[in-house]
Design a protein around this motif. Structure first.
Motif, PDB file in Angstrom:
ATOM      1  N   VAL A  15      48.195  27.430  36.486  1.00 62.09           N
ATOM      2  CA  VAL A  15      48.711  27.538  37.845  1.00 62.09           C
ATOM      3  C   VAL A  15      48.538  28.938  38.431  1.00 62.09           C
ATOM      4  CG1 VAL A  15      51.082  28.109  37.138  1.00 62.09           C
ATOM      5  CG2 VAL A  15      50.683  26.949  39.312  1.00 62.09           C
ATOM      6  N   LEU A  16      48.429  29.958  37.574  1.00 60.71           N
ATOM      7  CA  LEU A  16      48.287  31.333  38.069  1.00 60.71           C
ATOM      8  C   LEU A  16      46.836  31.756  38.251  1.00 60.71           C
ATOM      9  CD1 LEU A  16      51.021  33.190  35.960  1.00 60.71           C
ATOM     10  CD2 LEU A  16      51.254  31.957  38.129  1.00 60.71           C
ATOM     11  N   ALA A  17      45.902  30.862  37.953  1.00 60.62           N
ATOM     12  CA  ALA A  17      44.490  31.230  37.999  1.00 60.62           C
ATOM     13  C   ALA A  17      43.964  31.368  39.421  1.00 60.62           C
ATOM     14  CB  ALA A  17      43.658  30.192  37.234  1.00 60.62           C
ATOM     15  N   THR A  18      44.606  30.689  40.360  1.00 54.15           N
ATOM     16  CA  THR A  18      44.121  30.670  41.745  1.00 54.15           C
ATOM     17  C   THR A  18      45.011  31.523  42.633  1.00 54.15           C
ATOM     18  OG1 THR A  18      43.298  28.419  41.423  1.00 54.15           O
ATOM     19  CG2 THR A  18      43.527  29.190  43.689  1.00 54.15           C
ATOM     20  N   PRO A  19      44.443  32.431  43.425  1.00 51.66           N
ATOM     21  CA  PRO A  19      45.260  33.239  44.340  1.00 51.66           C
ATOM     22  C   PRO A  19      46.024  32.355  45.319  1.00 51.66           C
ATOM     23  CG  PRO A  19      43.046  34.151  44.164  1.00 51.66           C
ATOM     24  CD  PRO A  19      43.017  32.816  43.479  1.00 51.66           C
ATOM     25  N   GLY A  20      47.243  32.785  45.652  1.00 51.16           N
ATOM     26  CA  GLY A  20      48.044  32.044  46.610  1.00 51.16           C
ATOM     27  C   GLY A  20      47.544  32.247  48.033  1.00 51.16           C
ATOM     28  N   ASN A  21      47.924  31.340  48.917  1.00 49.44           N
ATOM     29  CA  ASN A  21      47.527  31.404  50.328  1.00 49.44           C
ATOM     30  C   ASN A  21      48.440  32.373  51.073  1.00 49.44           C
ATOM     31  OD1 ASN A  21      46.700  31.015  52.939  1.00 49.44           O
ATOM     32  ND2 ASN A  21      47.313  28.871  53.054  1.00 49.44           N
ATOM     33  N   SER A  53      55.291  34.971  37.219  1.00 46.51           N
ATOM     34  CA  SER A  53      54.790  34.570  38.534  1.00 46.51           C
ATOM     35  C   SER A  53      53.619  35.452  38.919  1.00 46.51           C
ATOM     36  CB  SER A  53      55.878  34.695  39.610  1.00 46.51           C
ATOM     37  OG  SER A  53      56.910  33.774  39.412  1.00 46.51           O
ATOM     38  N   ARG A  54      52.823  34.942  39.830  1.00 47.50           N
ATOM     39  CA  ARG A  54      51.756  35.717  40.451  1.00 47.50           C
ATOM     40  C   ARG A  54      52.112  35.879  41.925  1.00 47.50           C
ATOM     41  NH1 ARG A  54      45.264  34.909  40.407  1.00 47.50           N
ATOM     42  NH2 ARG A  54      44.815  36.121  42.297  1.00 47.50           N
ATOM     43  N   ILE A  55      51.996  37.107  42.428  1.00 43.26           N
ATOM     44  CA  ILE A  55      52.245  37.353  43.841  1.00 43.26           C
ATOM     45  C   ILE A  55      50.986  37.943  44.457  1.00 43.26           C
ATOM     46  CG2 ILE A  55      53.785  38.370  45.556  1.00 43.26           C
ATOM     47  CD1 ILE A  55      55.794  38.879  43.332  1.00 43.26           C
ATOM     48  N   ASP A  56      50.494  37.293  45.502  1.00 39.92           N
ATOM     49  CA  ASP A  56      49.322  37.771  46.234  1.00 39.92           C
ATOM     50  C   ASP A  56      49.762  38.276  47.601  1.00 39.92           C
ATOM     51  OD1 ASP A  56      46.795  36.980  44.575  1.00 39.92           O
ATOM     52  OD2 ASP A  56      48.094  35.210  44.504  1.00 39.92           O
ATOM     53  N   TYR A  57      49.094  39.342  48.071  1.00 40.88           N
ATOM     54  CA  TYR A  57      49.444  39.969  49.345  1.00 40.88           C
ATOM     55  C   TYR A  57      48.201  40.115  50.205  1.00 40.88           C
ATOM     56  CZ  TYR A  57      53.167  41.631  46.208  1.00 40.88           C
ATOM     57  OH  TYR A  57      54.156  41.716  45.267  1.00 40.88           O
ATOM     58  N   ALA A  58      48.321  39.720  51.463  1.00 43.35           N
ATOM     59  CA  ALA A  58      47.289  40.038  52.448  1.00 43.35           C
ATOM     60  C   ALA A  58      47.381  41.531  52.762  1.00 43.35           C
ATOM     61  CB  ALA A  58      47.511  39.214  53.714  1.00 43.35           C
ATOM     62  N   PRO A  59      46.361  42.113  53.396  1.00 43.02           N
ATOM     63  CA  PRO A  59      46.485  43.520  53.823  1.00 43.02           C
ATOM     64  C   PRO A  59      47.780  43.725  54.612  1.00 43.02           C
ATOM     65  CG  PRO A  59      44.244  42.756  54.128  1.00 43.02           C
ATOM     66  CD  PRO A  59      45.046  41.551  53.728  1.00 43.02           C
ATOM     67  N   TRP A  60      48.570  44.708  54.175  1.00 43.43           N
ATOM     68  CA  TRP A  60      49.852  45.058  54.784  1.00 43.43           C
ATOM     69  C   TRP A  60      50.889  43.943  54.649  1.00 43.43           C
ATOM     70  CZ3 TRP A  60      49.084  49.956  55.153  1.00 43.43           C
ATOM     71  CH2 TRP A  60      47.820  50.449  55.532  1.00 43.43           C
ATOM     72  N   ALA A 109      46.061  42.599  47.650  1.00 45.74           N
ATOM     73  CA  ALA A 109      46.734  43.121  46.462  1.00 45.74           C
ATOM     74  C   ALA A 109      47.312  41.946  45.684  1.00 45.74           C
ATOM     75  CB  ALA A 109      47.827  44.111  46.837  1.00 45.74           C
ATOM     76  N   ALA A 110      47.578  42.172  44.393  1.00 51.49           N
ATOM     77  CA  ALA A 110      48.147  41.111  43.558  1.00 51.49           C
ATOM     78  C   ALA A 110      48.908  41.730  42.395  1.00 51.49           C
ATOM     79  CB  ALA A 110      47.048  40.186  43.031  1.00 51.49           C
ATOM     80  N   VAL A 111      49.981  41.054  41.975  1.00 54.75           N
ATOM     81  CA  VAL A 111      50.755  41.494  40.819  1.00 54.75           C
ATOM     82  C   VAL A 111      51.093  40.293  39.951  1.00 54.75           C
ATOM     83  CG1 VAL A 111      51.808  43.353  42.185  1.00 54.75           C
ATOM     84  CG2 VAL A 111      53.082  41.231  41.803  1.00 54.75           C
ATOM     85  N   LEU A 112      51.391  40.574  38.685  1.00 55.89           N
ATOM     86  CA  LEU A 112      52.037  39.611  37.804  1.00 55.89           C
ATOM     87  C   LEU A 112      53.494  40.039  37.645  1.00 55.89           C
ATOM     88  CD1 LEU A 112      49.569  38.815  34.869  1.00 55.89           C
ATOM     89  CD2 LEU A 112      50.306  37.293  36.716  1.00 55.89           C
ATOM     90  N   SER A 113      54.402  39.087  37.776  1.00 57.75           N
ATOM     91  CA  SER A 113      55.823  39.354  37.621  1.00 57.75           C
ATOM     92  C   SER A 113      56.340  38.633  36.389  1.00 57.75           C
ATOM     93  CB  SER A 113      56.604  38.880  38.848  1.00 57.75           C
ATOM     94  OG  SER A 113      56.241  39.591  39.999  1.00 57.75           O
ATOM     95  N   ALA A 114      57.017  39.368  35.510  1.00 56.93           N
ATOM     96  CA  ALA A 114      57.613  38.778  34.318  1.00 56.93           C
ATOM     97  C   ALA A 114      59.127  38.780  34.458  1.00 56.93           C
ATOM     98  CB  ALA A 114      57.195  39.557  33.068  1.00 56.93           C
ATOM     99  N   PHE A 115      59.768  37.695  33.998  1.00 54.05           N
ATOM    100  CA  PHE A 115      61.220  37.529  34.120  1.00 54.05           C
ATOM    101  C   PHE A 115      61.829  37.183  32.761  1.00 54.05           C
ATOM    102  CE2 PHE A 115      59.280  36.233  38.119  1.00 54.05           C
ATOM    103  CZ  PHE A 115      60.017  36.949  39.059  1.00 54.05           C
ATOM    104  N   ASP A 116      63.076  37.618  32.553  1.00 50.13           N
ATOM    105  CA  ASP A 116      63.781  37.264  31.326  1.00 50.13           C
ATOM    106  C   ASP A 116      64.650  36.027  31.550  1.00 50.13           C
ATOM    107  OD1 ASP A 116      65.524  38.608  33.001  1.00 50.13           O
ATOM    108  OD2 ASP A 116      66.626  39.570  31.361  1.00 50.13           O
TER     109      ASP A 116
END
Length: 228
Positions: A72-78, A106-113, A175-182
Motif C-alpha cells: 500500500v505504501l509503494a504508490t505516492p498519494g494523490n 504511514s507514507r506522507i506525500d506533499y505537493a510543492p508547499w 516531498a515525501a516521508v515515512l512515519s513510524a508509530f508505536d
C-alpha cells in the motif's frame, strides 16, 4: 481505637495509590502486550455481535504470509487537494498481521508547499524519516511552546504522543516521508476538522468566544470544512 483505624485506612489508601502509580506505565501503554506469537486480525469476526478493544485473532490454520504483507505504501498519494498532502497508512486496518504488535507505518506525500495540517495522534508517538525534499515541522506542548525545525532527506524528527503537530513542504518540488508509530492504530484527529467539521457541529458561539472572533467568521470556516 478510631485513630488507629483511620491511620490504617490512610496507610492502605497511600499504598494503593503507590501501586497504581507504579502500574500506570503499563496501564497507559498505547497497545496491550501480545500473549502469543501472532494474532492476525480477523476482520470477519466484526460482522458479529462481539466487540473488542482491537481485533480478535484468526485461527492459526487460517493465517497466511499475505496477512503480513502489503504494498500500500509503494504508490505516492494523490496530493491534488486543498492542503497539498496525502497520508497513506499501513496500520492494522490495512495489514492484519500488525494486530497486537504495537507498531504501524504511514507514507506522507506533499505537493510543492503542501501542508499536513495541525493534528494529533491520541495513541502514539510519531517518528518521521524524510525520503525526499525538505520540510518545516513542529509540535506544540501543553505549555504552548512550539518546537520547530527543518528536516531534509535522510533526517528524522519526533512528534510526542498526543501533542499537536504539523509538517509543511518548504520547497518547489514534491516531498515525501515515512512515519513510524508505536501503535497498530494510532488514530489521527485534525484540529481544524475536529473543531469546525464535527457532526453534530460544535456550537458557533462556543467557537466564536474561544477564538475571539465574530460568529460569521466561524460559519465561514465551517462552510469550508464539511462534516465527514
Amino acid at each position: 481505637m478510631a485513630n488507629k483505624l483511620a491511620t490504617s485506612l490512610l496507610a492502605a489508601c497511600f499504598a494503593a495509590a503507590v501501586l497504581l502509580a507504579l502500574a500506570a506505565p503499563a496501564v497507559l501503554a498505547g497497545d496491550p502486550d501480545m500473549l502469543q506469537d501472532i494474532c492476525v486480525a480477523d476482520y470477519k469476526s466484526l460482522q458479529g455481535p462481539l466487540r473488542l478493544n482491537g481485533f480478535p485473532c484468526k485461527r492459526p490454520e487460517n493465517v497466511t504470509a499475505n496477512d503480513f504483507f502489503s504494498n500500500v505504501l509503494a504508490t505516492p498519494g494523490n496530493t491534488g487537494n486543498a492542503v497539498g498532502s496525502a497520508v497513506t497508512s499501513a496500520n492494522v486496518e490495512k495489514l492484519p498481521g500488525l494486530n497486537t504488535l504495537g507498531v504501524s507505518v504511514s507514507r506522507i506525500d506533499y505537493a510543492p508547499w503542501g501542508v499536513n495540517p495541525p493534528h494529533i495522534h491520541p495513541r502514539a508517538t510519531e517518528v518521521i524519516f524524510v525520503l525526499q525534499g525538505s520540510l518545516d515541522v513542529g509540535f506544540v506542548t501543553t505549555a504552548n511552546r512550539l518546537y520547530a525545525s527543518t528536516v531534509c532527506a535522510g533526517e528524522v524528527f519526533v512528534f510526542p504522543r498526543g501533542l499537536v503537530h504539523y509538517q509543511r513542504n518548504n520547497g518547489g518540488g514534491p516531498a515525501a516521508v515515512l512515519s513510524a508509530f508505536d501503535s497498530q492504530l494510532p488514530g489521527t484527529q485534525p484540529v481544524a476538522e475536529a473543531l469546525f467539521g464535527a457532526s453534530p457541529p460544535v456550537p458557533t458561539d462556543v467557537l466564536a468566544r474561544s477564538f475571539q472572533v465574530d460568529g460569521g467568521v466561524v460559519e465561514a470556516i465551517k462552510s469550508k470544512i464539511p462534516p465527514k
